[in-house]
Design an enzyme around this catalytic site. Structure first.
Site, mmCIF file in Angstrom:
data_model
loop_
_atom_site.group_PDB
_atom_site.id
_atom_site.type_symbol
_atom_site.label_atom_id
_atom_site.label_comp_id
_atom_site.label_asym_id
_atom_site.label_seq_id
_atom_site.Cartn_x
_atom_site.Cartn_y
_atom_site.Cartn_z
ATOM 1 N N HIS A 89 0.712 -1.219 0.060
ATOM 2 C CA HIS A 89 0.067 -0.083 0.044
ATOM 3 C C HIS A 89 0.970 1.214 0.014
ATOM 4 O O HIS A 89 1.906 1.389 0.482
ATOM 5 C CB HIS A 89 -0.805 0.088 1.278
ATOM 6 C CG HIS A 89 -2.195 0.876 1.087
ATOM 7 N ND1 HIS A 89 -1.604 2.432 1.257
ATOM 8 C CD2 HIS A 89 -3.318 0.748 0.727
ATOM 9 C CE1 HIS A 89 -2.987 3.040 1.150
ATOM 10 N NE2 HIS A 89 -3.851 2.145 0.763
ATOM 11 N N GLU A 157 -4.238 2.028 -7.264
ATOM 12 C CA GLU A 157 -5.010 2.970 -6.633
ATOM 13 C C GLU A 157 -4.101 4.383 -6.662
ATOM 14 O O GLU A 157 -2.735 4.324 -6.327
ATOM 15 C CB GLU A 157 -4.603 2.680 -4.961
ATOM 16 C CG GLU A 157 -5.412 1.582 -4.297
ATOM 17 C CD GLU A 157 -5.497 1.677 -3.028
ATOM 18 O OE1 GLU A 157 -6.518 1.957 -2.509
ATOM 19 O OE2 GLU A 157 -4.438 1.621 -2.212
HETATM 20 P P1 13P Z 1 -10.056 5.910 0.359
HETATM 21 O O1 13P Z 1 -11.050 5.160 -0.166
HETATM 22 O O2 13P Z 1 -10.233 6.640 1.668
HETATM 23 O O3 13P Z 1 -9.341 6.955 -0.508
HETATM 24 O O4 13P Z 1 -8.635 4.971 0.504
HETATM 25 C C1 13P Z 1 -8.230 4.237 -0.425
HETATM 26 C C2 13P Z 1 -7.197 3.398 0.228
HETATM 27 O O5 13P Z 1 -6.321 3.575 0.414
HETATM 28 C C3 13P Z 1 -7.497 1.831 0.205
HETATM 29 O O6 13P Z 1 -6.509 1.202 0.343
#
Ligand code: 13P
Length: 232
Positions: A89, A157
């Site tokens: 992450h 992401e």
């Molecule tokens: P948010 O949905 O709060 O933007 O976070 C995304 C995230 O980092 C999930 O791993």
């Protein structure tokens, strides 16, 4: 909705009472929801397995076991009831300096323990589709070394979309995730970054997106169950 859209809820460093999800789910059976609480809470959430809910962790040690103070191994996670684990992450890369080669080792330990790695990738700045594609493919080139591609999930992401309320255009998500699938062979790819009430319909309708990795909204069980029902 004709495809199975996977919801992976990353609670991050928050402790959410399991009863909040128990009350939101009631007697329903939900087979496309993975909840990832903090390590200490995973065993409490096992109660939800009777409703079909799956469990995940947010991190794992790159080592199998031994004198590594503070670490939690993949086999320990498996025993706690986790079948998935988020790795790489961007918050771990930023604050804990996790490297791509460590993420690669973590993926290997998870697969050895029979846990599905959910590997996060994403560009740090908003510089268009080509930049994003190059960025994530470079990350995956390192992270997926000697990994059984068919056994992992990738979560795209974009860092600039995490917790900001900013979401990339549909075509951006589509282009990046299609490129990930085309060039790596990964079959299951999630989108993550400010996913929630205002954008779930659009994002889930994109053919290449197999699910969402959800941060902030995952702390609102009623909202997650409502979205899940709406997309059935
Ligand atoms: P948010 O949905 O709060 O933007 O976070 C995304 C995230 O980092 C999930 O791993």
């Amino acid at each position: 909705m004709n495809k199975r859209f996977l919801f992976v809820c990353n609670f991050k460093m928050n402790s959410l009472d399991v009863m909040e999800y128990v009350n939101a789910i009631k007697d329903d059976h939900i087979d496309n929801l993975v909840l990832c609480p903090n390590f200490c809470d995973i065993k409490d959430y096992a109660i939800l397995k009777r409703n079909g809910i799956m469990l995940g962790a947010q991190n794992v040690s790159e080592f199998s076991g031994g004198a590594y103070t503070g670490e939690v191994s993949a086999s320990m996670l498996k025993e706690s009831g986790a079948d998935f684990c988020i790795i790489g992450h961007s918050e771990r890369k930023k604050y804990m300096f996790e490297t791509l080669s460590q993420t690669n080792q973590k993926a290997k330990r998870l697969l050895e323990a029979g846990i599905t790695p959910i590997i996060c990738v994403g560009e740090d700045t908003e510089k268009g589709d080509d930049f994003a594609v190059r960025y994530v493919l470079l990350e995956l080139n390192e992270v997926l070394k000697d990994i059984a591609i068919s056994k992992v999930i990738v979560a795209y992401e974009p860092i600039w979309a995490i917790g900001t309320g900013k979401v990339p255009s549909n075509s951006h998500i589509q282009n990046v995730i299609s490129a990930i699938k085309k060039y790596t062979g990964v079959e299951v790819c999630l989108y993550g970054g400010s996913f929630g009430e205002n954008n779930y319909k659009e994002i889930s309708s994109l053919a290449c997106v197999d699910g969402a990795l959800i941060g902030g909204a995952s702390l609102k069980p009623n909202l997650i169950v409502k979205i899940q029902k709406d997309l059935r």
